[in-house]
Design a protein around this motif. Sequence first.
Motif, mmCIF file in Angstrom:
data_model
loop_
_atom_site.group_PDB
_atom_site.id
_atom_site.type_symbol
_atom_site.label_atom_id
_atom_site.label_comp_id
_atom_site.label_asym_id
_atom_site.label_seq_id
_atom_site.Cartn_x
_atom_site.Cartn_y
_atom_site.Cartn_z
ATOM 1 N N ARG A 1 0.831 -1.211 0.000
ATOM 2 C CA ARG A 1 0.000 0.000 0.000
ATOM 3 C C ARG A 1 0.861 1.255 0.000
ATOM 4 N N ASP A 2 1.952 1.251 0.778
ATOM 5 C CA ASP A 2 2.837 2.411 0.826
ATOM 6 C C ASP A 2 3.529 2.621 -0.518
ATOM 7 N N ARG A 3 3.933 1.522 -1.148
ATOM 8 C CA ARG A 3 4.592 1.634 -2.454
ATOM 9 C C ARG A 3 3.640 2.226 -3.487
ATOM 10 N N GLN A 4 2.380 1.780 -3.475
ATOM 11 C CA GLN A 4 1.424 2.310 -4.441
ATOM 12 C C GLN A 4 1.095 3.773 -4.155
ATOM 13 N N ARG A 5 1.042 4.131 -2.874
ATOM 14 C CA ARG A 5 0.789 5.539 -2.540
ATOM 15 C C ARG A 5 1.912 6.426 -3.069
ATOM 16 N N ARG A 6 3.160 5.996 -2.874
ATOM 17 C CA ARG A 6 4.290 6.775 -3.384
ATOM 18 C C ARG A 6 4.251 6.861 -4.906
ATOM 19 N N ALA A 7 3.876 5.748 -5.542
ATOM 20 C CA ALA A 7 3.799 5.743 -7.003
ATOM 21 C C ALA A 7 2.721 6.710 -7.492
ATOM 22 N N SER A 8 1.592 6.737 -6.814
ATOM 23 C CA SER A 8 0.515 7.647 -7.214
ATOM 24 C C SER A 8 0.945 9.106 -7.061
ATOM 25 N N GLU A 9 1.611 9.417 -5.967
ATOM 26 C CA GLU A 9 2.083 10.785 -5.750
ATOM 27 C C GLU A 9 3.123 11.170 -6.800
ATOM 28 N N CYS A 10 4.009 10.237 -7.116
ATOM 29 C CA CYS A 10 5.041 10.483 -8.120
ATOM 30 C C CYS A 10 4.404 10.769 -9.482
ATOM 31 N N ALA A 11 3.461 9.923 -9.892
ATOM 32 C CA ALA A 11 2.790 10.109 -11.174
ATOM 33 C C ALA A 11 2.033 11.432 -11.213
ATOM 34 N N TYR A 12 1.407 11.792 -10.098
ATOM 35 C CA TYR A 12 0.631 13.034 -10.074
ATOM 36 C C TYR A 12 1.534 14.255 -10.209
ATOM 37 N N HIS A 13 2.711 14.232 -9.583
ATOM 38 C CA HIS A 13 3.645 15.345 -9.746
ATOM 39 C C HIS A 13 3.964 15.561 -11.215
ATOM 40 N N PHE A 14 4.245 14.471 -11.915
ATOM 41 C CA PHE A 14 4.591 14.572 -13.339
ATOM 42 C C PHE A 14 3.400 15.044 -14.165
ATOM 43 N N MET A 15 2.254 14.405 -13.990
ATOM 44 C CA MET A 15 1.120 14.729 -14.846
ATOM 45 C C MET A 15 0.577 16.128 -14.571
ATOM 46 N N SER A 16 0.780 16.654 -13.379
ATOM 47 C CA SER A 16 0.338 18.018 -13.101
ATOM 48 C C SER A 16 1.090 19.022 -13.968
ATOM 49 N N VAL A 17 2.351 18.718 -14.234
ATOM 50 C CA VAL A 17 3.162 19.605 -15.062
ATOM 51 C C VAL A 17 2.915 19.362 -16.545
ATOM 52 N N MET A 18 2.888 18.086 -16.936
ATOM 53 C CA MET A 18 2.883 17.741 -18.357
ATOM 54 C C MET A 18 1.500 17.493 -18.947
ATOM 55 N N ALA A 19 0.512 17.244 -18.116
ATOM 56 C CA ALA A 19 -0.792 16.873 -18.654
ATOM 57 C C ALA A 19 -1.939 17.650 -18.040
ATOM 58 N N GLY A 20 -1.624 18.710 -17.299
ATOM 59 C CA GLY A 20 -2.671 19.459 -16.618
ATOM 60 C C GLY A 20 -3.708 20.052 -17.547
ATOM 61 N N ASP A 21 -3.321 20.315 -18.807
ATOM 62 C CA ASP A 21 -4.265 20.908 -19.766
ATOM 63 C C ASP A 21 -4.772 19.884 -20.776
ATOM 64 N N LEU A 22 -4.505 18.613 -20.553
ATOM 65 C CA LEU A 22 -4.958 17.575 -21.483
ATOM 66 C C LEU A 22 -6.343 17.063 -21.085
ATOM 67 N N ALA A 23 -7.095 16.619 -22.082
ATOM 68 C CA ALA A 23 -8.433 16.080 -21.825
ATOM 69 C C ALA A 23 -8.341 14.860 -20.927
ATOM 70 N N GLY A 24 -9.206 14.796 -19.939
ATOM 71 C CA GLY A 24 -9.256 13.651 -19.052
ATOM 72 C C GLY A 24 -8.351 13.758 -17.849
ATOM 73 N N PHE A 25 -7.686 14.913 -17.666
ATOM 74 C CA PHE A 25 -6.736 15.033 -16.558
ATOM 75 C C PHE A 25 -7.429 14.858 -15.205
ATOM 76 N N GLU A 26 -8.545 15.532 -14.982
ATOM 77 C CA GLU A 26 -9.233 15.439 -13.691
ATOM 78 C C GLU A 26 -9.708 14.016 -13.421
ATOM 79 N N GLU A 27 -10.284 13.383 -14.449
ATOM 80 C CA GLU A 27 -10.770 12.020 -14.273
ATOM 81 C C GLU A 27 -9.615 11.060 -14.033
ATOM 82 N N ALA A 28 -8.509 11.272 -14.736
ATOM 83 C CA ALA A 28 -7.330 10.417 -14.542
ATOM 84 C C ALA A 28 -6.761 10.583 -13.141
ATOM 85 N N SER A 29 -6.781 11.813 -12.627
ATOM 86 C CA SER A 29 -6.278 12.064 -11.279
ATOM 87 C C SER A 29 -7.106 11.330 -10.240
#
Length: 212
Positions: free
Chosen positions: A141-169
Amino acid sequence: MIDTASPFYTSFNGHKRIVSGSLPVNALAVKHALASGVPNPLLTFCDQTGQVVEIDLRGSDAEMLERLPPEVDQLQGSEFAPVNSGESGEPRGRGRPKLGVVSREVTLLPRHWDWLAAQPGGASVTLRKLVDEARRANVDRDRQRRASECAYHFMSVMAGDLAGFEEASRALFANDAAKFRQQTEAWPADVRDYVRLLAYPLPPTEVASLAP
C-alpha cells in the motif's frame, strides 16, 4: 514510480521524450537540444519523485557537468532519501552495537507510555518493533501511494491541460488502474507511457526494456 537505489531521470522536449538515464546524460541531452533551437519547453524529471529537476545549462559541457549536484540530493525530503545516522560523538557502552539510531520527540498518552514501559526492552525497542511490523504489513500500500504521488507530480506539469486530466487524477488516487489507462489513452504517447510507468511500475527487467 521507479524504485531504484540510484535516481534516474527522464527529459522531455514538449510532449516528446528525448532521453532517460543518469543526471549527466539528461543534462547533456537537454543542453544539446536547446542549442539546436527546439521550439518546445525542455524539462527533466526525477523518475523516483516525478518532480522537475532544475539544471544550470550555462557554460561548456564540462562546466555544466561540474555544477551538477550529487544525484542523491534530488531525493532529499522524499521517502527515498538516505537517513542520517544521527551518530553523535558520545561514547557507546561496551558491546553496544552501532544501530544508527536517531533521537526525535514522540508524544503519547500516559496509558501508552505505561504499556510501553511494561514491554521487554522498554519503550524504544518496542516502538521500533511496532514500526517494523507496520512497515511490513503495509509495504504494498505504501509503495502504491508513493507511485501515485510520483505520477501526479509529473502529470500536473505535463498533462494538466490535457483532456481527461481530472478524471485520470481521481482514478489514480482511487487506484483504479483500468480507468486511469482509459482516461490517459488519448494523451501524447510518450507522456502517456511515462506516467503509466510511474503510476504502476513494471518489474525491473521490463522497465529496462523500455529504455530508448
